[in-house]
Motif scaffolding. Structure first.
Motif, PDB file in Angstrom:
ATOM      1  N   ALA A 121       6.076  -6.250   3.713  1.00 26.66           N
ATOM      2  CA  ALA A 121       5.863  -7.650   4.340  1.00 26.66           C
ATOM      3  C   ALA A 121       5.459  -7.363   5.854  1.00 26.66           C
ATOM      4  CB  ALA A 121       6.901  -8.478   4.112  1.00 26.66           C
ATOM      5  N   ALA A 122       4.350  -8.021   6.190  1.00 22.82           N
ATOM      6  CA  ALA A 122       4.071  -7.915   7.643  1.00 22.82           C
ATOM      7  C   ALA A 122       4.447  -8.840   8.408  1.00 22.82           C
ATOM      8  CB  ALA A 122       2.373  -7.502   7.626  1.00 22.82           C
ATOM      9  N   SER A 123       4.751  -8.958   9.372  1.00 20.89           N
ATOM     10  CA  SER A 123       5.049 -10.114  10.346  1.00 20.89           C
ATOM     11  C   SER A 123       4.818  -9.805  11.816  1.00 20.89           C
ATOM     12  CB  SER A 123       6.543 -10.584  10.403  1.00 20.89           C
ATOM     13  OG  SER A 123       7.496  -9.493  10.655  1.00 20.89           O
ATOM     14  N   VAL A 139      -1.248  10.231   2.435  1.00 22.09           N
ATOM     15  CA  VAL A 139      -1.794   8.968   1.887  1.00 22.09           C
ATOM     16  C   VAL A 139      -1.566   9.123   0.463  1.00 22.09           C
ATOM     17  CG1 VAL A 139      -4.171   9.911   1.676  1.00 22.09           C
ATOM     18  CG2 VAL A 139      -3.546   7.324   2.048  1.00 22.09           C
ATOM     19  N   VAL A 140      -1.250   7.815  -0.136  1.00 21.83           N
ATOM     20  CA  VAL A 140      -1.212   7.687  -1.443  1.00 21.83           C
ATOM     21  C   VAL A 140      -2.151   6.811  -1.875  1.00 21.83           C
ATOM     22  CG1 VAL A 140       0.568   6.555  -3.087  1.00 21.83           C
ATOM     23  CG2 VAL A 140       1.582   7.928  -1.591  1.00 21.83           C
ATOM     24  N   ALA A 141      -2.282   5.497  -1.125  1.00 22.57           N
ATOM     25  CA  ALA A 141      -3.182   4.576  -1.400  1.00 22.57           C
ATOM     26  C   ALA A 141      -3.529   3.780  -0.318  1.00 22.57           C
ATOM     27  CB  ALA A 141      -2.718   3.733  -2.756  1.00 22.57           C
ATOM     28  N   THR A 142      -4.779   3.030  -0.283  1.00 19.05           N
ATOM     29  CA  THR A 142      -4.999   2.033   0.776  1.00 19.05           C
ATOM     30  C   THR A 142      -6.008   0.967   0.210  1.00 19.05           C
ATOM     31  OG1 THR A 142      -7.104   3.355   1.420  1.00 19.05           O
ATOM     32  CG2 THR A 142      -4.986   4.158   2.529  1.00 19.05           C
ATOM     33  N   ILE A 143      -5.726  -0.016   0.919  1.00 18.31           N
ATOM     34  CA  ILE A 143      -6.631  -1.230   0.717  1.00 18.31           C
ATOM     35  C   ILE A 143      -7.316  -1.926   1.994  1.00 18.31           C
ATOM     36  CG2 ILE A 143      -4.427  -2.634   0.615  1.00 18.31           C
ATOM     37  CD1 ILE A 143      -6.032  -4.202  -1.749  1.00 18.31           C
ATOM     38  N   ASN A 144      -8.413  -2.237   1.852  1.00 19.43           N
ATOM     39  CA  ASN A 144      -8.961  -2.763   3.144  1.00 19.43           C
ATOM     40  C   ASN A 144      -8.988  -4.184   3.243  1.00 19.43           C
ATOM     41  OD1 ASN A 144     -11.387  -3.374   1.803  1.00 19.43           O
ATOM     42  ND2 ASN A 144     -12.493  -1.651   2.796  1.00 19.43           N
ATOM     43  N   SER A 145      -9.463  -4.938   4.217  1.00 20.42           N
ATOM     44  CA  SER A 145      -9.477  -6.305   4.212  1.00 20.42           C
ATOM     45  C   SER A 145     -10.556  -7.002   3.122  1.00 20.42           C
ATOM     46  CB  SER A 145     -10.061  -6.908   5.629  1.00 20.42           C
ATOM     47  OG  SER A 145     -11.211  -6.262   5.788  1.00 20.42           O
ATOM     48  N   GLY A 146     -11.570  -5.988   2.627  1.00 21.07           N
ATOM     49  CA  GLY A 146     -12.481  -6.543   1.548  1.00 21.07           C
ATOM     50  C   GLY A 146     -11.867  -6.252  -0.108  1.00 21.07           C
ATOM     51  N   ALA A 147     -10.460  -5.795   0.010  1.00 17.82           N
ATOM     52  CA  ALA A 147      -9.984  -5.427  -0.965  1.00 17.82           C
ATOM     53  C   ALA A 147     -10.377  -4.116  -1.927  1.00 17.82           C
ATOM     54  CB  ALA A 147      -9.717  -6.531  -2.249  1.00 17.82           C
ATOM     55  N   THR A 201      -1.200   1.310  -8.505  1.00 11.81           N
ATOM     56  CA  THR A 201      -2.102   0.450  -8.288  1.00 11.81           C
ATOM     57  C   THR A 201      -1.647  -0.507  -6.789  1.00 11.81           C
ATOM     58  OG1 THR A 201      -2.665   0.002 -10.660  1.00 11.81           O
ATOM     59  CG2 THR A 201      -3.073  -1.799  -8.928  1.00 11.81           C
ATOM     60  N   ILE A 202      -2.423  -0.361  -5.890  1.00  7.71           N
ATOM     61  CA  ILE A 202      -2.187  -1.208  -4.639  1.00  7.71           C
ATOM     62  C   ILE A 202      -2.846  -2.497  -4.720  1.00  7.71           C
ATOM     63  CG2 ILE A 202      -4.145  -0.184  -3.487  1.00  7.71           C
ATOM     64  CD1 ILE A 202      -2.413   0.043  -0.864  1.00  7.71           C
ATOM     65  N   SER A 203      -2.356  -3.225  -3.988  1.00  8.05           N
ATOM     66  CA  SER A 203      -2.709  -4.890  -4.025  1.00  8.05           C
ATOM     67  C   SER A 203      -2.132  -5.683  -2.946  1.00  8.05           C
ATOM     68  CB  SER A 203      -2.402  -5.504  -5.440  1.00  8.05           C
ATOM     69  OG  SER A 203      -0.987  -5.524  -5.529  1.00  8.05           O
ATOM     70  N   ARG A 204      -2.630  -6.502  -2.458  1.00  8.04           N
ATOM     71  CA  ARG A 204      -2.118  -7.366  -1.391  1.00  8.04           C
ATOM     72  C   ARG A 204      -2.469  -8.959  -1.749  1.00  8.04           C
ATOM     73  NH1 ARG A 204      -6.102  -5.668   3.437  1.00  8.04           N
ATOM     74  NH2 ARG A 204      -4.808  -7.070   4.682  1.00  8.04           N
ATOM     75  N   ASP A 205      -1.450  -9.375  -1.124  1.00  6.51           N
ATOM     76  CA  ASP A 205      -1.560 -11.027  -1.076  1.00  6.51           C
ATOM     77  C   ASP A 205      -1.596 -11.428   0.251  1.00  6.51           C
ATOM     78  OD1 ASP A 205      -0.774 -13.788  -0.974  1.00  6.51           O
ATOM     79  OD2 ASP A 205       1.057 -13.488  -2.704  1.00  6.51           O
ATOM     80  N   ASN A 206      -2.827 -11.737   0.770  1.00  8.91           N
ATOM     81  CA  ASN A 206      -3.094 -12.216   2.060  1.00  8.91           C
ATOM     82  C   ASN A 206      -2.217 -13.213   2.454  1.00  8.91           C
ATOM     83  OD1 ASN A 206      -4.958 -10.139   2.617  1.00  8.91           O
ATOM     84  ND2 ASN A 206      -6.618 -11.236   1.425  1.00  8.91           N
ATOM     85  N   ALA A 207      -2.013 -14.563   1.674  1.00 14.62           N
ATOM     86  CA  ALA A 207      -1.494 -15.573   2.151  1.00 14.62           C
ATOM     87  C   ALA A 207       0.170 -15.289   2.413  1.00 14.62           C
ATOM     88  CB  ALA A 207      -1.290 -16.766   0.751  1.00 14.62           C
ATOM     89  N   ASN A 230       1.055 -12.138   3.529  1.00 18.71           N
ATOM     90  CA  ASN A 230       0.887 -10.850   4.486  1.00 18.71           C
ATOM     91  C   ASN A 230       1.734  -9.768   3.766  1.00 18.71           C
ATOM     92  OD1 ASN A 230      -0.586 -12.277   6.458  1.00 18.71           O
ATOM     93  ND2 ASN A 230       1.252 -13.077   7.213  1.00 18.71           N
ATOM     94  N   THR A 231       1.566  -9.421   2.647  1.00 19.20           N
ATOM     95  CA  THR A 231       2.091  -8.624   1.709  1.00 19.20           C
ATOM     96  C   THR A 231       1.280  -7.594   1.136  1.00 19.20           C
ATOM     97  OG1 THR A 231       4.196 -10.122   1.741  1.00 19.20           O
ATOM     98  CG2 THR A 231       4.105  -8.077   0.267  1.00 19.20           C
ATOM     99  N   VAL A 232       1.636  -6.375   1.106  1.00 18.72           N
ATOM    100  CA  VAL A 232       0.851  -5.410   0.342  1.00 18.72           C
ATOM    101  C   VAL A 232       1.938  -4.855  -0.657  1.00 18.72           C
ATOM    102  CG1 VAL A 232       1.238  -3.403   1.802  1.00 18.72           C
ATOM    103  CG2 VAL A 232      -0.561  -3.420   0.379  1.00 18.72           C
ATOM    104  N   PHE A 233       1.455  -4.389  -1.892  1.00 17.55           N
ATOM    105  CA  PHE A 233       2.353  -3.977  -2.921  1.00 17.55           C
ATOM    106  C   PHE A 233       1.826  -2.565  -3.522  1.00 17.55           C
ATOM    107  CE2 PHE A 233       4.519  -8.132  -3.497  1.00 17.55           C
ATOM    108  CZ  PHE A 233       3.391  -8.985  -3.266  1.00 17.55           C
ATOM    109  N   LEU A 234       2.682  -1.883  -4.157  1.00 21.69           N
ATOM    110  CA  LEU A 234       2.198  -0.637  -4.802  1.00 21.69           C
ATOM    111  C   LEU A 234       3.182  -0.547  -6.053  1.00 21.69           C
ATOM    112  CD1 LEU A 234       0.779   2.140  -4.401  1.00 21.69           C
ATOM    113  CD2 LEU A 234       2.795   3.117  -3.806  1.00 21.69           C
TER     114      LEU A 234
END
Length: 115
Positions: free
Chosen positions: A23-25, A47-55, A68-74, A76-80
């Motif tokens: 979680a980013a704050s 590095v294990v995995a990265t995701i950019n702003s374009g997913a 699998t890396i993913s992000r929830d922009n709403a 501000n969280t990234v998951f692995l």
């Protein structure tokens, strides 16, 4: 300044699964790439995995097809999501966020894969 807080690490048997969260704050404004890195005892941080702003995503060869890396922009969280875990996946996992002249790290979360 961005603070990153990881969670979800722990002990799991080989073949098991874990889901890490970061979680980013206060926000990910200005952050272009978020990712997960890991460091095993006596080894460098890789590095294990990265995701950019374009997913768009990238993975280390050793985890392709299992993580699998993913992000929830709403939120501000990234998951692995880590499946089919192996003993060699044992490491401290760190969340990373990068932007223009910015590079932030979380405190790390331990993942141990052992029977």
């Amino acid at each position: 300044q961005v603070q990153l807080v990881e969670s979800g690490g722990g002990l799991v048997q080989p073949g098991g699964s874990l889901r890490l969260s970061c979680a980013a704050s206060p926000s990910t404004f200005g952050i272009n790439v978020m990712g997960w890195y890991r460091q095993a005892p006596g080894k460098q941080r890789d590095v294990v995995a990265t995701i950019n702003s374009g997913a768009s995503t990238n993975y280390a060869d050793s985890v392709k097809g299992r993580f699998t890396i993913s992000r929830d922009n709403a939120k501000n969280t990234v998951f692995l999501q880590m499946n089919s875990l192996k003993p060699e996946d044992t490491a401290v996992y760190y969340c990373n966020a990068r932007g223009f002249m910015a590079n932030y790290w979380g405190q790390g979360t331990q993942v141990t894969v052992s029977s």
